[in-house]
Design a protein around this motif. Sequence first.
Motif, mmCIF file in Angstrom:
data_model
loop_
_atom_site.group_PDB
_atom_site.id
_atom_site.type_symbol
_atom_site.label_atom_id
_atom_site.label_comp_id
_atom_site.label_asym_id
_atom_site.label_seq_id
_atom_site.Cartn_x
_atom_site.Cartn_y
_atom_site.Cartn_z
ATOM 1 N N ARG A 1 -2.721 -6.307 21.294
ATOM 2 C CA ARG A 1 -3.879 -6.823 19.804
ATOM 3 C C ARG A 1 -5.420 -5.844 20.536
ATOM 4 N NH1 ARG A 1 -3.776 -13.163 20.949
ATOM 5 N NH2 ARG A 1 -1.577 -14.166 19.428
ATOM 6 N N GLU A 2 -5.888 -5.325 21.776
ATOM 7 C CA GLU A 2 -6.672 -3.769 22.293
ATOM 8 C C GLU A 2 -5.961 -2.740 21.390
ATOM 9 O OE1 GLU A 2 -7.405 -4.054 26.409
ATOM 10 O OE2 GLU A 2 -7.562 -5.924 26.773
ATOM 11 N N VAL A 3 -4.773 -2.330 21.582
ATOM 12 C CA VAL A 3 -4.795 -0.726 20.975
ATOM 13 C C VAL A 3 -4.718 -0.817 19.694
ATOM 14 C CG1 VAL A 3 -2.980 -0.832 22.918
ATOM 15 C CG2 VAL A 3 -2.217 -1.434 21.458
ATOM 16 N N LEU A 4 -4.728 -2.114 18.528
ATOM 17 C CA LEU A 4 -4.299 -2.368 17.106
ATOM 18 C C LEU A 4 -5.723 -1.636 16.830
ATOM 19 C CD1 LEU A 4 -2.628 -4.994 16.866
ATOM 20 C CD2 LEU A 4 -1.682 -2.752 16.323
ATOM 21 N N SER A 5 -6.152 -0.688 15.710
ATOM 22 C CA SER A 5 -7.158 -0.785 15.421
ATOM 23 C C SER A 5 -7.672 -1.496 13.937
ATOM 24 C CB SER A 5 -7.043 0.811 14.738
ATOM 25 O OG SER A 5 -6.140 0.539 13.759
ATOM 26 N N GLU A 6 -8.564 -1.793 13.905
ATOM 27 C CA GLU A 6 -8.855 -2.258 12.370
ATOM 28 C C GLU A 6 -8.394 -2.217 11.176
ATOM 29 O OE1 GLU A 6 -10.638 -4.857 12.385
ATOM 30 O OE2 GLU A 6 -11.106 -4.090 14.288
ATOM 31 N N GLU A 7 -8.037 -0.456 11.353
ATOM 32 C CA GLU A 7 -6.462 -0.868 10.164
ATOM 33 C C GLU A 7 -5.661 -1.132 10.392
ATOM 34 O OE1 GLU A 7 -9.062 1.595 11.817
ATOM 35 O OE2 GLU A 7 -10.189 2.180 10.112
ATOM 36 N N GLU A 8 -4.946 -0.598 11.062
ATOM 37 C CA GLU A 8 -3.809 -1.558 11.908
ATOM 38 C C GLU A 8 -3.665 -3.198 11.090
ATOM 39 O OE1 GLU A 8 -1.697 1.876 14.266
ATOM 40 O OE2 GLU A 8 -3.593 0.640 15.580
ATOM 41 N N LYS A 9 -4.695 -3.170 11.912
ATOM 42 C CA LYS A 9 -5.217 -5.073 11.696
ATOM 43 C C LYS A 9 -4.759 -5.095 10.268
ATOM 44 C CE LYS A 9 -7.728 -5.431 16.109
ATOM 45 N NZ LYS A 9 -8.780 -6.197 16.413
ATOM 46 N N ILE A 10 -5.418 -4.635 9.701
ATOM 47 C CA ILE A 10 -5.001 -4.848 7.944
ATOM 48 C C ILE A 10 -4.404 -4.725 7.365
ATOM 49 C CG2 ILE A 10 -6.420 -3.770 5.635
ATOM 50 C CD1 ILE A 10 -8.950 -3.810 7.529
ATOM 51 N N THR A 11 -3.499 -3.806 7.373
ATOM 52 C CA THR A 11 -2.397 -3.245 7.492
ATOM 53 C C THR A 11 -1.711 -4.508 7.949
ATOM 54 O OG1 THR A 11 -2.047 -1.343 7.395
ATOM 55 C CG2 THR A 11 -0.411 -1.161 7.841
ATOM 56 N N LEU A 12 -1.551 -4.962 9.194
ATOM 57 C CA LEU A 12 -0.545 -6.278 9.550
ATOM 58 C C LEU A 12 -0.561 -6.756 8.860
ATOM 59 C CD1 LEU A 12 -0.261 -4.661 13.413
ATOM 60 C CD2 LEU A 12 1.701 -4.904 11.476
ATOM 61 N N HIS A 13 -2.254 -7.735 8.302
ATOM 62 C CA HIS A 13 -2.311 -8.755 7.374
ATOM 63 C C HIS A 13 -2.030 -8.419 6.418
ATOM 64 C CE1 HIS A 13 -5.009 -11.590 5.455
ATOM 65 N NE2 HIS A 13 -4.407 -12.052 5.788
ATOM 66 N N GLN A 14 -1.637 -7.054 5.182
ATOM 67 C CA GLN A 14 -1.401 -7.233 4.080
ATOM 68 C C GLN A 14 0.522 -7.404 4.109
ATOM 69 O OE1 GLN A 14 -2.630 -2.755 3.227
ATOM 70 N NE2 GLN A 14 -3.930 -4.036 2.236
ATOM 71 N N ARG A 15 0.998 -6.826 6.028
ATOM 72 C CA ARG A 15 2.227 -7.407 5.209
ATOM 73 C C ARG A 15 3.018 -8.597 6.097
ATOM 74 N NH1 ARG A 15 4.864 -2.794 9.719
ATOM 75 N NH2 ARG A 15 6.980 -3.680 8.583
ATOM 76 N N TYR A 16 1.944 -9.187 6.417
ATOM 77 C CA TYR A 16 2.255 -9.715 6.689
ATOM 78 C C TYR A 16 2.604 -11.246 5.427
ATOM 79 C CZ TYR A 16 0.523 -15.552 7.708
ATOM 80 O OH TYR A 16 0.848 -16.645 7.309
ATOM 81 N N LYS A 17 0.795 -11.156 4.380
ATOM 82 C CA LYS A 17 0.917 -11.598 3.375
ATOM 83 C C LYS A 17 2.054 -11.634 2.073
ATOM 84 C CE LYS A 17 -1.785 -13.421 2.521
ATOM 85 N NZ LYS A 17 -2.251 -15.375 2.662
ATOM 86 N N GLN A 18 2.461 -10.414 2.251
ATOM 87 C CA GLN A 18 3.503 -9.100 1.502
ATOM 88 C C GLN A 18 5.061 -9.747 1.961
ATOM 89 O OE1 GLN A 18 3.328 -5.677 1.860
ATOM 90 N NE2 GLN A 18 1.846 -5.387 0.375
#
Length: 112
Positions: free
Chosen positions: A55-72
Amino acid sequence: MRVERECRVRWPQTTTRSSFGGKTEKKATQIVDQMRLGGINISELARQGLQEKLREVLSEEEKITLHQRYKQGELSEEVAEILLGGALEEIEREREAFEEATELDTTGVFQK
């Protein structure tokens, strides 16, 4: 053929499945384990530590991308929870607030 044999990588053999090769860390763990009645769950500590570091190493952009992948549906809820933790709910709230804001009626609103 000779070159191929010389380039072969050999992995060190270990006696434990989750060995990181840290002798000092292993000794520190053993000391804490001995101090506690019933010991400590080293595997659980390792899992928690790994989750925190991921969690610490993820950037905000990566978090958003991961959230999008989760929603998809590309990531399971369990994996998303490990990677995003509380940020999963925060991103969802922000996304909902953004969607609500884009649906507001802005007719009659003037900007100078």
